[in-house]
Design a protein around this motif. Structure first.
Motif, mmCIF file in Angstrom:
data_model
loop_
_atom_site.group_PDB
_atom_site.id
_atom_site.type_symbol
_atom_site.label_atom_id
_atom_site.label_comp_id
_atom_site.label_asym_id
_atom_site.label_seq_id
_atom_site.Cartn_x
_atom_site.Cartn_y
_atom_site.Cartn_z
ATOM 1 N N CYS A 205 0.962 -1.267 0.420
ATOM 2 C CA CYS A 205 0.247 0.087 -0.205
ATOM 3 C C CYS A 205 0.671 1.359 -0.369
ATOM 4 O O CYS A 205 1.936 1.741 1.376
ATOM 5 C CB CYS A 205 -1.106 -0.272 1.293
ATOM 6 S SG CYS A 205 -2.327 1.544 1.384
ATOM 7 N N SER A 206 1.435 1.987 -1.375
ATOM 8 C CA SER A 206 2.014 2.794 -1.018
ATOM 9 C C SER A 206 1.699 4.233 -0.866
ATOM 10 O O SER A 206 2.731 5.162 -0.454
ATOM 11 C CB SER A 206 3.024 2.844 -2.378
ATOM 12 O OG SER A 206 1.379 2.761 -3.916
ATOM 13 N N VAL A 207 0.263 4.681 -0.676
ATOM 14 C CA VAL A 207 -0.352 5.495 -0.629
ATOM 15 C C VAL A 207 -1.134 5.153 0.579
ATOM 16 O O VAL A 207 -1.902 3.892 -0.340
ATOM 17 C CB VAL A 207 -0.699 5.986 -1.178
ATOM 18 C CG1 VAL A 207 -1.063 7.965 -1.479
ATOM 19 C CG2 VAL A 207 0.525 6.449 -2.510
ATOM 20 N N HIS A 208 -1.521 5.830 2.065
ATOM 21 C CA HIS A 208 -2.733 6.143 2.600
ATOM 22 C C HIS A 208 -2.173 6.755 3.570
ATOM 23 O O HIS A 208 -1.800 7.984 3.246
ATOM 24 C CB HIS A 208 -1.942 4.617 3.447
ATOM 25 C CG HIS A 208 -0.479 4.676 4.377
ATOM 26 N ND1 HIS A 208 -0.535 5.323 5.450
ATOM 27 C CD2 HIS A 208 0.610 4.405 4.014
ATOM 28 C CE1 HIS A 208 0.654 5.754 5.736
ATOM 29 N NE2 HIS A 208 1.420 4.774 4.853
ATOM 30 N N ALA A 209 -3.628 6.301 4.364
ATOM 31 C CA ALA A 209 -4.343 8.225 5.172
ATOM 32 C C ALA A 209 -3.126 8.446 6.229
ATOM 33 O O ALA A 209 -3.969 9.663 7.130
ATOM 34 C CB ALA A 209 -5.738 7.279 5.121
ATOM 35 N N GLY A 210 -2.124 7.368 6.329
ATOM 36 C CA GLY A 210 -1.202 7.754 7.008
ATOM 37 C C GLY A 210 -0.384 8.302 7.521
ATOM 38 O O GLY A 210 1.051 7.840 8.041
#
Length: 275
Positions: A205-210
């Motif tokens: 998951c290379s881009v996430h909300a954290g």
């Protein structure tokens, strides 16, 4: 009646202050410690320990003492500032107190395994690597405080815990193979508790909300939500509703981006087999 005076901490200023206030209202009510104890359904020794500043007053104790002493809300207010853990940073203690009362606790970490889930060996590795260097006494105080916090997972079975941990934290192998083996086994064991959900955020998951950093959210018995964000040598306690809303949105997104609890357990089991 309840009695638990073993392993009490050294008095802190806030605990001593609460104890003095408590003593003043007890005496105002014309009660000795022996007379006061049955009215709050605790042992006289517990009352004495609280008044000496050697024990953190449990929430139920404060409520009963408030009623018995007719303390005008003063004891309830003073209890909010009473903290006991000498091994915790001063800016973290308020959050640690909230942990003890929480009915829901959400934690996202992308730097290290959250303190509530650490093994002794993993925690010791972190403390040994601290800069500036800690003394042996400071390390032991930190370990004691961490163990004190970790009891919450089993002593508060009605509290719902959700942990989201970046998979890279596990893959880093902090402390070496043996420490990591023990850690992963411990995480698997904790994930079996009915009140604990453990999710891994996969490295794929290379881009996430954290991406902005760790998130902690806590819900009180009064259904109030508070947040906490930690930096290098500071911690920010968050009560602003707008900020809490943003953290909730980010955390909800993270839960959808992370692996399910079952898939997370499978990944931990594969990691264990590969070590």
């Amino acid at each position: 009646m309840t009695n638990s005076t073993a392993n009490e901490p050294e008095p802190s200023d806030s605990l001593k202050t609460f104890g003095l206030v408590h003593k003043a209202f007890r005496k105002r009510a014309g009660l000795t410690q022996e007379e006061f104890a049955p009215l709050v359904r605790y042992q006289p020794g517990t009352v004495a320990s609280i008044e000496q500043g050697r024990r953190l007053p449990p929430r139920v104790y404060v409520e009963r003492a408030e009623e018995v002493s007719d303390a005008f809300g003063v004891l309830r207010a003073a209890a909010k500032y009473a903290t006991r853990q000498p091994g915790l940073a001063s800016w973290f203690r308020r959050w640690a107190d909230l942990e003890e009362q929480a009915i829901s606790l959400y934690t996202f970490e992308n730097r290290l395994v959250p303190g509530l889930l650490q093994t002794v060996a993993y925690a010791r590795t972190l403390f040994n690597a601290r800069v500036p260097v800690l003394t042996d006494a400071q390390i032991e105080a930190q370990l004691t405080a961490r163990a004190e916090r970790q009891r919450l997972l089993t002593e508060r079975p009605n509290t719902g815990y959700n942990f989201i941990i970046d998979e890279q934290v596990i893959k880093r192998g902090t402390g070496g193979r043996e420490v990591t083996l023990e850690l992963v086994s411990h995480l698997l064991a904790v994930s079996e508790l009915r009140n604990v959900e453990l999710q891994l955020l996969p490295v794929t998951c290379s881009v996430h909300a954290g991406l902005d950093g760790p998130i902690r959210l806590s819900e009180t018995p009064e259904n109030e939500w508070f947040g906490y964000c930690e930096g290098q040598r500071t911690g920010q306690f968050i009560a602003d509703p707008e900020s809490i809303s943003v953290l909730h949105m980010r955390y909800a997104k993270l839960r959808s981006q992370a692996l399910t609890p079952d898939d997370s357990r499978s990944l931990l089991q594969r990691t264990l087999g590969a070590l």
